[in-house]
Design a protein around this motif. Structure first.
Motif, PDB file in Angstrom:
ATOM      1  N   LEU A 256     -39.781 -49.361 -17.007  1.00 45.32           N
ATOM      2  CA  LEU A 256     -40.791 -48.393 -16.535  1.00 45.32           C
ATOM      3  C   LEU A 256     -40.199 -47.158 -15.863  1.00 45.32           C
ATOM      4  O   LEU A 256     -40.769 -46.065 -15.941  1.00 45.32           O
ATOM      5  CB  LEU A 256     -41.738 -49.075 -15.545  1.00 45.32           C
ATOM      6  CG  LEU A 256     -42.603 -50.213 -16.089  1.00 45.32           C
ATOM      7  CD1 LEU A 256     -43.480 -50.773 -14.975  1.00 45.32           C
ATOM      8  CD2 LEU A 256     -43.468 -49.729 -17.244  1.00 45.32           C
ATOM      9  N   PHE A 257     -39.057 -47.335 -15.154  1.00 44.69           N
ATOM     10  CA  PHE A 257     -38.553 -46.233 -14.322  1.00 44.69           C
ATOM     11  C   PHE A 257     -37.096 -45.873 -14.594  1.00 44.69           C
ATOM     12  O   PHE A 257     -36.519 -45.056 -13.882  1.00 44.69           O
ATOM     13  CB  PHE A 257     -38.674 -46.602 -12.830  1.00 44.69           C
ATOM     14  CG  PHE A 257     -40.052 -47.031 -12.405  1.00 44.69           C
ATOM     15  CD1 PHE A 257     -41.082 -46.100 -12.289  1.00 44.69           C
ATOM     16  CD2 PHE A 257     -40.333 -48.357 -12.124  1.00 44.69           C
ATOM     17  CE1 PHE A 257     -42.358 -46.485 -11.894  1.00 44.69           C
ATOM     18  CE2 PHE A 257     -41.599 -48.757 -11.731  1.00 44.69           C
ATOM     19  CZ  PHE A 257     -42.620 -47.826 -11.613  1.00 44.69           C
ATOM     20  N   ASP A 258     -36.469 -46.526 -15.566  1.00 42.30           N
ATOM     21  CA  ASP A 258     -35.010 -46.396 -15.742  1.00 42.30           C
ATOM     22  C   ASP A 258     -34.294 -46.772 -14.444  1.00 42.30           C
ATOM     23  O   ASP A 258     -33.338 -46.119 -14.009  1.00 42.30           O
ATOM     24  CB  ASP A 258     -34.611 -44.967 -16.149  1.00 42.30           C
ATOM     25  CG  ASP A 258     -34.758 -44.742 -17.642  1.00 42.30           C
ATOM     26  OD1 ASP A 258     -34.906 -45.739 -18.381  1.00 42.30           O
ATOM     27  OD2 ASP A 258     -34.739 -43.577 -18.067  1.00 42.30           O
ATOM     28  N   CYS A 259     -34.795 -47.837 -13.819  1.00 40.12           N
ATOM     29  CA  CYS A 259     -34.263 -48.301 -12.529  1.00 40.12           C
ATOM     30  C   CYS A 259     -32.779 -48.651 -12.643  1.00 40.12           C
ATOM     31  O   CYS A 259     -32.341 -49.228 -13.633  1.00 40.12           O
ATOM     32  CB  CYS A 259     -35.057 -49.530 -12.104  1.00 40.12           C
ATOM     33  SG  CYS A 259     -34.393 -50.413 -10.690  1.00 40.12           S
ATOM     34  N   LYS A 260     -32.023 -48.286 -11.608  1.00 45.23           N
ATOM     35  CA  LYS A 260     -30.585 -48.599 -11.576  1.00 45.23           C
ATOM     36  C   LYS A 260     -30.272 -49.731 -10.597  1.00 45.23           C
ATOM     37  O   LYS A 260     -29.117 -49.982 -10.289  1.00 45.23           O
ATOM     38  CB  LYS A 260     -29.787 -47.343 -11.183  1.00 45.23           C
ATOM     39  CG  LYS A 260     -30.019 -46.142 -12.117  1.00 45.23           C
ATOM     40  CD  LYS A 260     -29.467 -46.418 -13.515  1.00 45.23           C
ATOM     41  CE  LYS A 260     -29.582 -45.222 -14.444  1.00 45.23           C
ATOM     42  NZ  LYS A 260     -30.813 -45.218 -15.253  1.00 45.23           N
ATOM     43  N   MET A 261     -31.337 -50.388 -10.093  1.00 44.40           N
ATOM     44  CA  MET A 261     -31.182 -51.539  -9.187  1.00 44.40           C
ATOM     45  C   MET A 261     -30.319 -51.201  -7.966  1.00 44.40           C
ATOM     46  O   MET A 261     -29.345 -51.889  -7.656  1.00 44.40           O
ATOM     47  CB  MET A 261     -30.623 -52.750  -9.934  1.00 44.40           C
ATOM     48  CG  MET A 261     -31.598 -53.354 -10.923  1.00 44.40           C
ATOM     49  SD  MET A 261     -33.132 -53.976 -10.174  1.00 44.40           S
ATOM     50  CE  MET A 261     -32.606 -55.544  -9.484  1.00 44.40           C
ATOM     51  N   CYS A 262     -30.695 -50.150  -7.288  1.00 42.87           N
ATOM     52  CA  CYS A 262     -29.961 -49.808  -6.064  1.00 42.87           C
ATOM     53  C   CYS A 262     -30.253 -50.811  -4.953  1.00 42.87           C
ATOM     54  O   CYS A 262     -29.514 -50.914  -3.988  1.00 42.87           O
ATOM     55  CB  CYS A 262     -30.298 -48.392  -5.605  1.00 42.87           C
ATOM     56  SG  CYS A 262     -31.977 -48.198  -4.950  1.00 42.87           S
ATOM     57  N   GLY A 263     -31.370 -51.554  -5.092  1.00 42.14           N
ATOM     58  CA  GLY A 263     -31.713 -52.561  -4.086  1.00 42.14           C
ATOM     59  C   GLY A 263     -32.478 -52.010  -2.905  1.00 42.14           C
ATOM     60  O   GLY A 263     -32.867 -52.754  -2.012  1.00 42.14           O
ATOM     61  N   GLN A 264     -32.689 -50.706  -2.878  1.00 47.15           N
ATOM     62  CA  GLN A 264     -33.379 -50.080  -1.733  1.00 47.15           C
ATOM     63  C   GLN A 264     -34.419 -49.107  -2.283  1.00 47.15           C
ATOM     64  O   GLN A 264     -34.289 -47.892  -2.111  1.00 47.15           O
ATOM     65  CB  GLN A 264     -32.375 -49.354  -0.855  1.00 47.15           C
ATOM     66  CG  GLN A 264     -31.354 -50.293  -0.238  1.00 47.15           C
ATOM     67  CD  GLN A 264     -30.238 -49.545   0.442  1.00 47.15           C
ATOM     68  OE1 GLN A 264     -29.259 -49.168  -0.191  1.00 47.15           O
ATOM     69  NE2 GLN A 264     -30.391 -49.316   1.727  1.00 47.15           N
TER      70      GLN A 264
ATOM     71  N   PRO B  85     -32.455 -42.651   4.240  1.00 42.90           N
ATOM     72  CA  PRO B  85     -31.061 -42.970   4.592  1.00 42.90           C
ATOM     73  C   PRO B  85     -30.178 -42.982   3.347  1.00 42.90           C
ATOM     74  O   PRO B  85     -30.686 -43.117   2.233  1.00 42.90           O
ATOM     75  CB  PRO B  85     -31.150 -44.372   5.193  1.00 42.90           C
ATOM     76  CG  PRO B  85     -32.487 -44.896   4.861  1.00 42.90           C
ATOM     77  CD  PRO B  85     -33.369 -43.774   4.436  1.00 42.90           C
ATOM     78  N   PRO B  86     -28.869 -42.858   3.557  1.00 44.09           N
ATOM     79  CA  PRO B  86     -27.971 -42.951   2.395  1.00 44.09           C
ATOM     80  C   PRO B  86     -28.066 -44.337   1.782  1.00 44.09           C
ATOM     81  O   PRO B  86     -28.308 -45.320   2.491  1.00 44.09           O
ATOM     82  CB  PRO B  86     -26.581 -42.714   3.001  1.00 44.09           C
ATOM     83  CG  PRO B  86     -26.734 -42.933   4.465  1.00 44.09           C
ATOM     84  CD  PRO B  86     -28.165 -42.661   4.814  1.00 44.09           C
ATOM     85  N   VAL B  87     -27.879 -44.401   0.483  1.00 48.17           N
ATOM     86  CA  VAL B  87     -27.995 -45.704  -0.182  1.00 48.17           C
ATOM     87  C   VAL B  87     -26.782 -46.573   0.142  1.00 48.17           C
ATOM     88  O   VAL B  87     -25.657 -46.075   0.210  1.00 48.17           O
ATOM     89  CB  VAL B  87     -28.180 -45.510  -1.714  1.00 48.17           C
ATOM     90  CG1 VAL B  87     -26.929 -44.983  -2.376  1.00 48.17           C
ATOM     91  CG2 VAL B  87     -28.635 -46.791  -2.379  1.00 48.17           C
TER      92      VAL B  87
END
Ligand code: SF4
Length: 217
Positions: free
Chosen positions: A56-64, A128-130
């Motif tokens: 759906l979002f081209d998510c990169k799984m940053c976890g945040q 905040p920074p990832v």
């Protein structure tokens, strides 16, 4: 998938409506997650989250995840991974300077935010920074842990550096609880190279420690 990512931005209000209900449901599942163990459910839930959100979002799984504050346009698709607005290189037609075939994720983000209920207020909150140590982990579970912990007990234990970040980005954390997490992370939620270091930091929280109070509570 790029077309679906653009669709999410165009329909950000509907996505916001759905996510608000989904978030309530996943937070309500916290007792079950705690019974099973967050450590145990991390990998399967992260896999499902990756499947759904990458489509759906081209998510990169940053976890945040901060999608609700970025007009449903994932900031990790910015080639520079900017989490707080565009760089100075947006082209006159709104495309990215690094990938001209792609629209700037922040131009899309503004577009999406303007359709959401409080989108333009939320997109103005500094994120905040990832934390790369959380890459690949489930943001859904992190939201469940954080929100349930806030509801259960205002005194969430955390290490001082996490606490300082949560304090510094109090508004962002209130809107996006996964962006500056305080609750203890299961080892399975941490990127392999960070496991030893980060789990060591999370040792034995002290109930008497005044710094263990939830910011803003
Ligand atoms: S902000 Fe992070 S978790 Fe959310 S869609 Fe983007 S990469 Fe995925």
């Amino acid at each position: 998938m790029y077309a679906l990512r653009r669709f999410a931005v165009r329909h950000s209000r509907s996505y916001e409506w759905f996510y608000q209900r989904f978030e309530r449901a996943i937070v309500a599942l916290d007792p079950m997650f705690r019974t099973l163990g967050y450590q145990r459910v991390e990998r399967p839930v992260a896999f499902i989250e990756w499947g759904v959100k990458s489509l759906l979002f081209d998510c990169k799984m940053c976890g945040q995840c901060v999608l609700s504050s970025t007009g449903m346009s994932c900031p990790m698709n910015c080639p520079k991974n900017l989490r707080n607005g565009p760089c100075g290189g947006v082209r006159p037609d709104g495309s990215c300077e690094v990938k001209p075939e792609m629209r700037c994720v922040w131009v899309d983000g503004w577009d999406g935010a303007s359709r959401m209920r409080h989108g333009l207020e939320r997109i103005a909150v500094v994120q905040p920074p990832v934390n790369r140590a959380l890459e690949g982990s489930s943001s859904w579970l992190r939201v469940a842990r954080e929100k349930a912990a806030m509801g259960r007990d205002a005194h969430v234990s955390a290490d001082p550096s996490k606490y300082a970040l949560a304090r510094a980005f109090r508004r962002a954390r209130r809107l996006e609880p996964a962006s500056a997490p305080l609750a203890k992370e299961p080892a399975a939620a941490l990127a392999d190279q960070a496991v030893a270091e980060t789990t060591a930091v999370y040792d034995a929280p002290s109930a008497a420690d005044p710094k263990s109070e939830e910011p803003g509570q």
